[in-house]
Design a protein around this motif. Sequence first.
Motif, PDB file in Angstrom:
ATOM      1  N   ALA A  72       0.837  -1.199   0.000  1.00 32.55           N
ATOM      2  CA  ALA A  72       0.000   0.000   0.000  1.00 32.55           C
ATOM      3  C   ALA A  72       0.872   1.250   0.000  1.00 32.55           C
ATOM      4  O   ALA A  72       0.596   2.219  -0.716  1.00 32.55           O
ATOM      5  N   ALA A  73       1.960   1.223   0.783  1.00 31.29           N
ATOM      6  CA  ALA A  73       2.876   2.363   0.819  1.00 31.29           C
ATOM      7  C   ALA A  73       3.524   2.573  -0.549  1.00 31.29           C
ATOM      8  O   ALA A  73       3.688   3.706  -1.011  1.00 31.29           O
ATOM      9  N   LEU A  74       3.892   1.485  -1.221  1.00 31.57           N
ATOM     10  CA  LEU A  74       4.488   1.577  -2.549  1.00 31.57           C
ATOM     11  C   LEU A  74       3.473   2.145  -3.559  1.00 31.57           C
ATOM     12  O   LEU A  74       3.804   3.007  -4.363  1.00 31.57           O
ATOM     13  N   ALA A  75       2.229   1.692  -3.487  1.00 28.04           N
ATOM     14  CA  ALA A  75       1.193   2.183  -4.393  1.00 28.04           C
ATOM     15  C   ALA A  75       0.942   3.676  -4.192  1.00 28.04           C
ATOM     16  O   ALA A  75       0.826   4.429  -5.162  1.00 28.04           O
ATOM     17  N   VAL A  76       0.890   4.124  -2.946  1.00 28.80           N
ATOM     18  CA  VAL A  76       0.689   5.541  -2.652  1.00 28.80           C
ATOM     19  C   VAL A  76       1.863   6.354  -3.189  1.00 28.80           C
ATOM     20  O   VAL A  76       1.695   7.407  -3.811  1.00 28.80           O
ATOM     21  N   SER A  77       3.073   5.862  -2.969  1.00 31.78           N
ATOM     22  CA  SER A  77       4.272   6.556  -3.444  1.00 31.78           C
ATOM     23  C   SER A  77       4.289   6.668  -4.971  1.00 31.78           C
ATOM     24  O   SER A  77       4.601   7.723  -5.523  1.00 31.78           O
ATOM     25  N   GLU A 102       1.588   9.267  -6.081  1.00 34.15           N
ATOM     26  CA  GLU A 102       2.028  10.637  -5.809  1.00 34.15           C
ATOM     27  C   GLU A 102       3.114  11.068  -6.789  1.00 34.15           C
ATOM     28  O   GLU A 102       3.124  12.204  -7.253  1.00 34.15           O
ATOM     29  N   ASN A 103       4.040  10.170  -7.104  1.00 35.42           N
ATOM     30  CA  ASN A 103       5.107  10.483  -8.052  1.00 35.42           C
ATOM     31  C   ASN A 103       4.525  10.739  -9.450  1.00 35.42           C
ATOM     32  O   ASN A 103       4.941  11.665 -10.143  1.00 35.42           O
ATOM     33  N   ALA A 104       3.558   9.908  -9.866  1.00 34.92           N
ATOM     34  CA  ALA A 104       2.932  10.085 -11.176  1.00 34.92           C
ATOM     35  C   ALA A 104       2.190  11.418 -11.249  1.00 34.92           C
ATOM     36  O   ALA A 104       2.269  12.124 -12.261  1.00 34.92           O
ATOM     37  N   VAL A 105       1.470  11.773 -10.191  1.00 36.93           N
ATOM     38  CA  VAL A 105       0.751  13.047 -10.163  1.00 36.93           C
ATOM     39  C   VAL A 105       1.733  14.216 -10.252  1.00 36.93           C
ATOM     40  O   VAL A 105       1.524  15.165 -11.011  1.00 36.93           O
ATOM     41  N   ARG A 106       2.826  14.167  -9.514  1.00 36.76           N
ATOM     42  CA  ARG A 106       3.834  15.224  -9.510  1.00 36.76           C
ATOM     43  C   ARG A 106       4.489  15.364 -10.890  1.00 36.76           C
ATOM     44  O   ARG A 106       4.630  16.459 -11.421  1.00 36.76           O
ATOM     45  N   LYS A 107       4.870  14.249 -11.510  1.00 36.77           N
ATOM     46  CA  LYS A 107       5.518  14.277 -12.829  1.00 36.77           C
ATOM     47  C   LYS A 107       4.552  14.793 -13.902  1.00 36.77           C
ATOM     48  O   LYS A 107       4.948  15.534 -14.789  1.00 36.77           O
ATOM     49  N   THR A 108       3.294  14.418 -13.812  1.00 37.20           N
ATOM     50  CA  THR A 108       2.297  14.903 -14.765  1.00 37.20           C
ATOM     51  C   THR A 108       2.127  16.413 -14.632  1.00 37.20           C
ATOM     52  O   THR A 108       2.082  17.137 -15.636  1.00 37.20           O
ATOM     53  N   ALA A 109       2.042  16.905 -13.418  1.00 38.32           N
ATOM     54  CA  ALA A 109       1.910  18.348 -13.191  1.00 38.32           C
ATOM     55  C   ALA A 109       3.132  19.098 -13.716  1.00 38.32           C
ATOM     56  O   ALA A 109       3.011  20.158 -14.333  1.00 38.32           O
TER      57      ALA A 109
END
Length: 133
Positions: free
Chosen positions: A7-12, A15-22
Amino acid sequence: MTTDPYAALAVSLRENAVRKTAEALAGVSAELGTITGSGLKLDSFKHEIQDYLVAEFPGTLKLPDVKLTGTVDGLKDSRDGAVSGQGNFSFEPSETEKALLTLRYQPGDRVLALPINGGNDAIVICRVVSGNG
């Protein structure tokens, strides 16, 4: 209390995908600018871009059936006499393949541009005018 590592890996990852997309989309926003005598000045960039790009629009030009009234000047009759006056002109529908619309800009024109390469270059998309005109 035990934390689920998956779950921690999925959240990470999310969050990384959202940040890179932005980050990727932040550099692609269109801006207003002004054509100057020697380049393009974007509203949000303090330096003039002297070597900017201009969008071209290739395609097929389609013209409808149209009738116009206008003035005729510069024609010659069979005795080489000048012909002038009012006339009606009728044009049939037509299509022209491989037409290319290239926009030309004058100093002072307000334009919509896409900054690229960190703002060092820009592509001018079109001229913008007031909607109240």
